[in-house]
Design a protein around this motif. Structure first.
Motif, PDB file in Angstrom:
ATOM      1  N   LEU A   1       0.835  -1.204   0.000  1.00 46.16           N
ATOM      2  CA  LEU A   1       0.000   0.000   0.000  1.00 46.16           C
ATOM      3  C   LEU A   1       0.866   1.249   0.000  1.00 46.16           C
ATOM      4  O   LEU A   1       0.552   2.240  -0.671  1.00 46.16           O
ATOM      5  CB  LEU A   1      -0.922   0.005   1.223  1.00 46.16           C
ATOM      6  CG  LEU A   1      -1.961  -1.121   1.318  1.00 46.16           C
ATOM      7  CD1 LEU A   1      -2.769  -0.985   2.607  1.00 46.16           C
ATOM      8  CD2 LEU A   1      -2.884  -1.123   0.111  1.00 46.16           C
ATOM      9  N   ALA A   2       1.971   1.204   0.735  1.00 48.06           N
ATOM     10  CA  ALA A   2       2.897   2.334   0.758  1.00 48.06           C
ATOM     11  C   ALA A   2       3.475   2.580  -0.636  1.00 48.06           C
ATOM     12  O   ALA A   2       3.639   3.724  -1.060  1.00 48.06           O
ATOM     13  CB  ALA A   2       4.025   2.071   1.748  1.00 48.06           C
ATOM     14  N   GLY A   3       3.775   1.504  -1.350  1.00 50.53           N
ATOM     15  CA  GLY A   3       4.296   1.650  -2.702  1.00 50.53           C
ATOM     16  C   GLY A   3       3.322   2.358  -3.623  1.00 50.53           C
ATOM     17  O   GLY A   3       3.724   3.150  -4.484  1.00 50.53           O
TER      18      GLY A   3
ATOM     19  N   LYS B   1       7.460   2.847  -8.792  1.00 50.56           N
ATOM     20  CA  LYS B   1       7.208   2.127 -10.034  1.00 50.56           C
ATOM     21  C   LYS B   1       7.751   0.708 -10.015  1.00 50.56           C
ATOM     22  O   LYS B   1       7.503  -0.055 -10.940  1.00 50.56           O
ATOM     23  CB  LYS B   1       7.820   2.901 -11.211  1.00 50.56           C
ATOM     24  CG  LYS B   1       7.150   4.251 -11.450  1.00 50.56           C
ATOM     25  CD  LYS B   1       7.730   4.946 -12.665  1.00 50.56           C
ATOM     26  CE  LYS B   1       7.027   6.268 -12.929  1.00 50.56           C
ATOM     27  NZ  LYS B   1       7.574   6.964 -14.133  1.00 50.56           N
ATOM     28  N   SER B   2       8.482   0.355  -8.973  1.00 52.53           N
ATOM     29  CA  SER B   2       9.030  -0.995  -8.889  1.00 52.53           C
ATOM     30  C   SER B   2       9.190  -1.401  -7.436  1.00 52.53           C
ATOM     31  O   SER B   2       9.244  -0.549  -6.538  1.00 52.53           O
ATOM     32  CB  SER B   2      10.392  -1.079  -9.601  1.00 52.53           C
ATOM     33  OG  SER B   2      11.366  -0.321  -8.890  1.00 52.53           O
ATOM     34  N   ILE B   3       9.267  -2.704  -7.205  1.00 50.77           N
ATOM     35  CA  ILE B   3       9.492  -3.213  -5.863  1.00 50.77           C
ATOM     36  C   ILE B   3      10.867  -2.788  -5.359  1.00 50.77           C
ATOM     37  O   ILE B   3      11.042  -2.471  -4.177  1.00 50.77           O
ATOM     38  CB  ILE B   3       9.369  -4.753  -5.842  1.00 50.77           C
ATOM     39  CG1 ILE B   3       7.909  -5.162  -6.074  1.00 50.77           C
ATOM     40  CG2 ILE B   3       9.856  -5.314  -4.511  1.00 50.77           C
ATOM     41  CD1 ILE B   3       6.937  -4.666  -5.016  1.00 50.77           C
ATOM     42  N   GLU B   4      11.850  -2.772  -6.243  1.00 52.29           N
ATOM     43  CA  GLU B   4      13.197  -2.365  -5.844  1.00 52.29           C
ATOM     44  C   GLU B   4      13.203  -0.936  -5.317  1.00 52.29           C
ATOM     45  O   GLU B   4      13.877  -0.627  -4.330  1.00 52.29           O
ATOM     46  CB  GLU B   4      14.164  -2.495  -7.031  1.00 52.29           C
ATOM     47  CG  GLU B   4      14.507  -3.922  -7.421  1.00 52.29           C
ATOM     48  CD  GLU B   4      13.357  -4.625  -8.133  1.00 52.29           C
ATOM     49  OE1 GLU B   4      12.431  -3.930  -8.614  1.00 52.29           O
ATOM     50  OE2 GLU B   4      13.381  -5.865  -8.205  1.00 52.29           O
ATOM     51  N   SER B   5      12.458  -0.063  -5.985  1.00 54.74           N
ATOM     52  CA  SER B   5      12.359   1.326  -5.534  1.00 54.74           C
ATOM     53  C   SER B   5      11.688   1.409  -4.167  1.00 54.74           C
ATOM     54  O   SER B   5      12.105   2.181  -3.294  1.00 54.74           O
ATOM     55  CB  SER B   5      11.580   2.151  -6.565  1.00 54.74           C
ATOM     56  OG  SER B   5      11.362   3.461  -6.101  1.00 54.74           O
ATOM     57  N   LEU B   6      10.645   0.603  -3.970  1.00 53.07           N
ATOM     58  CA  LEU B   6       9.947   0.574  -2.685  1.00 53.07           C
ATOM     59  C   LEU B   6      10.880   0.085  -1.579  1.00 53.07           C
ATOM     60  O   LEU B   6      10.907   0.650  -0.477  1.00 53.07           O
ATOM     61  CB  LEU B   6       8.722  -0.332  -2.785  1.00 53.07           C
ATOM     62  CG  LEU B   6       7.996  -0.658  -1.469  1.00 53.07           C
ATOM     63  CD1 LEU B   6       7.485   0.619  -0.811  1.00 53.07           C
ATOM     64  CD2 LEU B   6       6.858  -1.639  -1.725  1.00 53.07           C
ATOM     65  N   ILE B   7      11.641  -0.968  -1.859  1.00 49.20           N
ATOM     66  CA  ILE B   7      12.560  -1.519  -0.853  1.00 49.20           C
ATOM     67  C   ILE B   7      13.596  -0.468  -0.444  1.00 49.20           C
ATOM     68  O   ILE B   7      13.924  -0.320   0.739  1.00 49.20           O
ATOM     69  CB  ILE B   7      13.239  -2.790  -1.392  1.00 49.20           C
ATOM     70  CG1 ILE B   7      12.211  -3.924  -1.508  1.00 49.20           C
ATOM     71  CG2 ILE B   7      14.385  -3.219  -0.476  1.00 49.20           C
ATOM     72  CD1 ILE B   7      12.752  -5.181  -2.156  1.00 49.20           C
ATOM     73  N   ARG B   8      14.121   0.280  -1.413  1.00 50.35           N
ATOM     74  CA  ARG B   8      15.092   1.340  -1.087  1.00 50.35           C
ATOM     75  C   ARG B   8      14.462   2.388  -0.183  1.00 50.35           C
ATOM     76  O   ARG B   8      15.093   2.875   0.766  1.00 50.35           O
ATOM     77  CB  ARG B   8      15.623   1.975  -2.374  1.00 50.35           C
ATOM     78  CG  ARG B   8      16.566   1.080  -3.169  1.00 50.35           C
ATOM     79  CD  ARG B   8      17.320   1.891  -4.220  1.00 50.35           C
ATOM     80  NE  ARG B   8      16.413   2.409  -5.231  1.00 50.35           N
ATOM     81  CZ  ARG B   8      16.097   1.755  -6.347  1.00 50.35           C
ATOM     82  NH1 ARG B   8      16.601   0.550  -6.582  1.00 50.35           N
ATOM     83  NH2 ARG B   8      15.289   2.298  -7.249  1.00 50.35           N
ATOM     84  N   GLU B   9      13.208   2.744  -0.477  1.00 52.06           N
ATOM     85  CA  GLU B   9      12.509   3.732   0.349  1.00 52.06           C
ATOM     86  C   GLU B   9      12.313   3.213   1.768  1.00 52.06           C
ATOM     87  O   GLU B   9      12.513   3.942   2.752  1.00 52.06           O
ATOM     88  CB  GLU B   9      11.149   4.062  -0.275  1.00 52.06           C
ATOM     89  CG  GLU B   9      10.269   4.990   0.555  1.00 52.06           C
ATOM     90  CD  GLU B   9      10.695   6.446   0.451  1.00 52.06           C
ATOM     91  OE1 GLU B   9      10.241   7.238   1.282  1.00 52.06           O
ATOM     92  OE2 GLU B   9      11.467   6.775  -0.475  1.00 52.06           O
ATOM     93  N   LEU B  10      11.936   1.955   1.898  1.00 52.83           N
ATOM     94  CA  LEU B  10      11.737   1.367   3.223  1.00 52.83           C
ATOM     95  C   LEU B  10      13.040   1.314   4.011  1.00 52.83           C
ATOM     96  O   LEU B  10      13.048   1.544   5.224  1.00 52.83           O
ATOM     97  CB  LEU B  10      11.147  -0.040   3.082  1.00 52.83           C
ATOM     98  CG  LEU B  10       9.701  -0.128   2.610  1.00 52.83           C
ATOM     99  CD1 LEU B  10       9.354  -1.554   2.205  1.00 52.83           C
ATOM    100  CD2 LEU B  10       8.747   0.354   3.704  1.00 52.83           C
TER     101      LEU B  10
END
Length: 234
Positions: free
Chosen positions: A61-63, A69-78
């Motif tokens: 949901l945060a993504g 635009k990608s899971i990798e980008s979300l992981i970096r943000e987390l």
């Protein structure tokens, strides 16, 4: 179970002034996703719980809210945002790796009906708050690119190729201030999101996802027929 705060739901000025963390908090608090969570937890049974279902779902949901635009980008943000990790329920800084999301997404696909039920519940709740919701409708399509590999010659699944997607083309036309016309042609490999929206409130009423090549007009008739059967908005 989510409860819509009727007095403040459509105070758009207040919503637009909120930061992403506050918007995410509202989504997590009010999204009617309890049944989906129970279903996924039941499917996991006694499996490993290194990354709890609710936590992984909250990060997805945060993504969406943060427009990654990608899971990798979300992981970096987390990994860099401690407040976001706390809001999603991540303890000890243990951010889910990419393989966890791959498996989780497959589970979500298997429970597509539950996800659609969440959407329909929200539509029904909004229609109770706004009696004129759904009276003025518009239909449009949006390209959803697939970042997976294209089909191979044998069209066999190998975990890296998207064998369901295909190629789509969409044209945009308009007129400049000097009276001259312009045209923009967009091509992509992937899917198309077909949306029925309330033209006044600019909120979705119904949707479907198809291969990129499916024309909007063809899908529109199916959408309206299905909408009559599954919602109170006709």
């Amino acid at each position: 179970m989510a409860i819509i705060p009727q007095m403040n739901l459509f105070s758009w000025t207040e919503i637009e002034e909120l930061g992403d963390l506050d918007r995410l908090r509202l989504v997590i608090e009010y999204l009617p996703d309890d049944k989906l969570m129970r279903t996924l937890e039941k499917e996991r049974k006694n499996g490993r719980d290194d990354y709890p279902i609710r936590v992984v779902w909250n990060t997805i949901l945060a993504g969406v809210v943060f427009e990654h635009k990608s899971i990798e980008s979300l992981i970096r943000e987390l990994n860099r945002n401690a407040q976001l990790r706390w809001l999603c329920g991540i303890e000890n800084g243990k951010v889910p790796p990419s393989y966890v999301y791959s498996r989780f997404m497959k589970k979500l696909i298997d429970n597509e009906d539950e996800i659609e039920a969440i959407f329909l519940t929200l539509v029904e709740q909004i229609s109770e708050v706004l009696p004129d919701f759904g009276k003025s409708l518009a239909i449009d399509g949006k390209a959803i690119p697939s970042f997976a590999n294209r089909k191979n010659k044998n069209e066999k699944e190998d975990g890296r190729r998207d064998t369901d997607a295909d190629h789509g083309v969409k044209s945009y036309r308009g007129k400049r201030e000097d009276g001259s016309t312009w045209e923009k042609i967009v091509r992509w490999f992937g899917y198309k999101l077909h949306l029925v929206v309330d033209a006044v409130y600019e909120l979705p009423v119904f949707f479907s996802v198809t291969k990129a090549s499916v024309p909007d007009i063809n899908e529109a008739h199916k959408l309206l027929e299905k909408m009559k059967k599954t919602t109170s908005i006709a």
